[in-house]
Scaffold this motif. Structure first.
Motif, PDB file in Angstrom:
ATOM      1  N   GLY A 191     -28.231   0.805  34.816  1.00  0.00           N
ATOM      2  CA  GLY A 191     -29.139  -0.281  34.443  1.00  0.00           C
ATOM      3  C   GLY A 191     -30.332  -0.414  35.392  1.00  0.00           C
ATOM      4  O   GLY A 191     -30.313   0.079  36.516  1.00  0.00           O
ATOM      5  N   HIS A 192     -31.379  -1.070  34.853  1.00  0.00           N
ATOM      6  CA  HIS A 192     -32.546  -1.439  35.672  1.00  0.00           C
ATOM      7  C   HIS A 192     -33.234  -0.209  36.272  1.00  0.00           C
ATOM      8  O   HIS A 192     -33.260   0.832  35.648  1.00  0.00           O
ATOM      9  CB  HIS A 192     -32.132  -2.472  36.731  1.00  0.00           C
ATOM     10  CG  HIS A 192     -31.297  -3.578  36.156  1.00  0.00           C
ATOM     11  ND1 HIS A 192     -31.844  -4.655  35.512  1.00  0.00           N
ATOM     12  CD2 HIS A 192     -29.945  -3.736  36.058  1.00  0.00           C
ATOM     13  CE1 HIS A 192     -30.871  -5.442  35.068  1.00  0.00           C
ATOM     14  NE2 HIS A 192     -29.711  -4.906  35.381  1.00  0.00           N
ATOM     15  N   GLY A 193     -33.792  -0.316  37.481  1.00  0.00           N
ATOM     16  CA  GLY A 193     -34.496   0.795  38.121  1.00  0.00           C
ATOM     17  C   GLY A 193     -35.974   0.493  38.300  1.00  0.00           C
ATOM     18  O   GLY A 193     -36.547  -0.331  37.586  1.00  0.00           O
ATOM     19  N   PRO A 199     -29.829  -3.480  46.107  1.00  0.00           N
ATOM     20  CA  PRO A 199     -29.830  -4.242  44.848  1.00  0.00           C
ATOM     21  C   PRO A 199     -29.023  -3.544  43.756  1.00  0.00           C
ATOM     22  O   PRO A 199     -28.644  -2.374  43.888  1.00  0.00           O
ATOM     23  CB  PRO A 199     -31.307  -4.297  44.476  1.00  0.00           C
ATOM     24  CG  PRO A 199     -31.899  -3.079  45.086  1.00  0.00           C
ATOM     25  CD  PRO A 199     -31.133  -2.850  46.359  1.00  0.00           C
ATOM     26  N   GLU A 200     -28.832  -4.261  42.669  1.00  0.00           N
ATOM     27  CA  GLU A 200     -28.072  -3.722  41.530  1.00  0.00           C
ATOM     28  C   GLU A 200     -28.548  -2.341  41.119  1.00  0.00           C
ATOM     29  O   GLU A 200     -27.740  -1.450  40.884  1.00  0.00           O
ATOM     30  CB  GLU A 200     -28.190  -4.693  40.337  1.00  0.00           C
ATOM     31  CG  GLU A 200     -27.504  -4.153  39.078  1.00  0.00           C
ATOM     32  CD  GLU A 200     -27.592  -5.097  37.887  1.00  0.00           C
ATOM     33  OE1 GLU A 200     -28.259  -6.142  37.977  1.00  0.00           O
ATOM     34  OE2 GLU A 200     -26.979  -4.758  36.850  1.00  0.00           O
ATOM     35  N   LYS A 201     -29.881  -2.146  41.013  1.00  0.00           N
ATOM     36  CA  LYS A 201     -30.384  -0.869  40.485  1.00  0.00           C
ATOM     37  C   LYS A 201     -29.886   0.313  41.308  1.00  0.00           C
ATOM     38  O   LYS A 201     -29.658   1.393  40.760  1.00  0.00           O
ATOM     39  CB  LYS A 201     -31.922  -0.869  40.441  1.00  0.00           C
ATOM     40  CG  LYS A 201     -32.609  -0.912  41.807  1.00  0.00           C
ATOM     41  CD  LYS A 201     -34.130  -0.765  41.681  1.00  0.00           C
ATOM     42  CE  LYS A 201     -34.797  -0.721  43.053  1.00  0.00           C
ATOM     43  NZ  LYS A 201     -36.255  -0.505  42.952  1.00  0.00           N
ATOM     44  N   ILE A 217     -24.144   1.019  32.944  1.00  0.00           N
ATOM     45  CA  ILE A 217     -23.489   0.549  34.163  1.00  0.00           C
ATOM     46  C   ILE A 217     -24.340  -0.543  34.821  1.00  0.00           C
ATOM     47  O   ILE A 217     -25.530  -0.330  35.117  1.00  0.00           O
ATOM     48  CB  ILE A 217     -23.284   1.715  35.172  1.00  0.00           C
ATOM     49  CG1 ILE A 217     -22.520   2.880  34.520  1.00  0.00           C
ATOM     50  CG2 ILE A 217     -22.566   1.227  36.431  1.00  0.00           C
ATOM     51  CD1 ILE A 217     -21.084   2.575  34.158  1.00  0.00           C
ATOM     52  N   HIS A 218     -23.720  -1.687  35.036  1.00  0.00           N
ATOM     53  CA  HIS A 218     -24.394  -2.834  35.656  1.00  0.00           C
ATOM     54  C   HIS A 218     -23.452  -3.509  36.650  1.00  0.00           C
ATOM     55  O   HIS A 218     -22.253  -3.237  36.662  1.00  0.00           O
ATOM     56  CB  HIS A 218     -24.779  -3.876  34.585  1.00  0.00           C
ATOM     57  CG  HIS A 218     -25.900  -3.447  33.698  1.00  0.00           C
ATOM     58  ND1 HIS A 218     -27.171  -3.947  33.813  1.00  0.00           N
ATOM     59  CD2 HIS A 218     -25.937  -2.532  32.696  1.00  0.00           C
ATOM     60  CE1 HIS A 218     -27.960  -3.365  32.906  1.00  0.00           C
ATOM     61  NE2 HIS A 218     -27.228  -2.497  32.212  1.00  0.00           N
ATOM     62  N   VAL A 219     -24.012  -4.420  37.462  1.00  0.00           N
ATOM     63  CA  VAL A 219     -23.181  -5.374  38.191  1.00  0.00           C
ATOM     64  C   VAL A 219     -23.649  -6.772  37.814  1.00  0.00           C
ATOM     65  O   VAL A 219     -24.790  -6.974  37.411  1.00  0.00           O
ATOM     66  CB  VAL A 219     -23.202  -5.168  39.730  1.00  0.00           C
ATOM     67  CG1 VAL A 219     -22.541  -3.857  40.101  1.00  0.00           C
ATOM     68  CG2 VAL A 219     -24.601  -5.260  40.292  1.00  0.00           C
ATOM     69  N   ASN A 220     -22.747  -7.726  37.951  1.00  0.00           N
ATOM     70  CA  ASN A 220     -22.911  -9.055  37.396  1.00  0.00           C
ATOM     71  C   ASN A 220     -23.342 -10.065  38.466  1.00  0.00           C
ATOM     72  O   ASN A 220     -23.287  -9.777  39.660  1.00  0.00           O
ATOM     73  CB  ASN A 220     -21.572  -9.488  36.809  1.00  0.00           C
ATOM     74  CG  ASN A 220     -21.718 -10.202  35.491  1.00  0.00           C
ATOM     75  OD1 ASN A 220     -22.754 -10.784  35.230  1.00  0.00           O
ATOM     76  ND2 ASN A 220     -20.675 -10.168  34.687  1.00  0.00           N
TER      77      ASN A 220
HETATM   78 ZN   LIG Z   1     -27.776  -5.503  35.100  1.00  0.00          ZN
END
Ligand SMILES: [Zn+2]
Length: 177
Positions: free
Chosen positions: A5-7, A22-24, A75-78
């Motif tokens: 996810g993201h980026g 970070p999440e990305k 794929i992500h984190v919450n």
């Molecule tokens: Zn996400």
């Protein structure tokens, strides 16, 4: 097809003092490890991104359609700022998901449970990358950065490797049937 996810311009969630990256960055690491495990098992893997760039949600869904992939896993984190006690891994499928997507989510959740990783089970959601293409699809939320224990675990490379191994195991089991 694996979709970190993201980026790029979109860092994703990153509550202050939660994790080093970070999440990305976390999800790219997890997705790349899943990909390496699958490639070693002779699974053909396509990634929506392999570096710090931002494909739009529309681009990701177009990539999914064009790939003809047997399975699309995002794929992500919450993050749950109003409920810092919320913890664990969630598998999301589209609210009107096919039984194939549902079975893929079940395989991944079962593999996570076998490896002793806390899961909150399968949820039905209306996320773009689950809705706007034709491939079977699961979106993994790999823990909550707003939860101190989850954040500490996700900050640890060994835990991310364990998570990746479990998700890869679930994908392998799904593809084998
Ligand atoms: Zn996400």
């Amino acid at each position: 097809m694996l979709d970190p996810g993201h980026g790029g311009k979109d860092a994703g969630t990153w509550p202050r003092h939660s994790t080093t990256y970070p999440e990305k960055t976390l999800v790219l690491d997890i997705a790349k490890q899943i990909g390496q495990i699958l490639v070693a098992r002779n699974v053909r893997v396509i990634m929506t991104r392999t570096s710090d760039v931002y494909p739009s949600l529309e681009q990701r869904s177009v990539m999914a359609d064009r790939s003809g992939a047997d399975l699309f896993v995002s794929i992500h984190v919450n993050s749950a700022p109003r409920n810092r006690s919320a913890s664990g891994v969630e598998a999301h499928i589209y609210s009107q998901a096919t039984s194939t997507s549902s079975r893929a989510a079940q395989c991944i959740v079962a593999a996570l449970k076998r490896s002793g990783i806390e899961t909150r089970g399968i949820r039905r959601s209306d996320f773009h990358v689950l809705r706007e293409h034709s491939r079977p699809a699961v979106l993994m939320e790999c823990g909550f950065l707003t939860n101190p224990q989850d954040a500490a675990a996700l900050d640890n490379g060994a835990y991310r490797a364990k998570l990746a191994a479990a998700i890869a195991e679930g994908i392998t089991n799904f593809l084998a049937r």
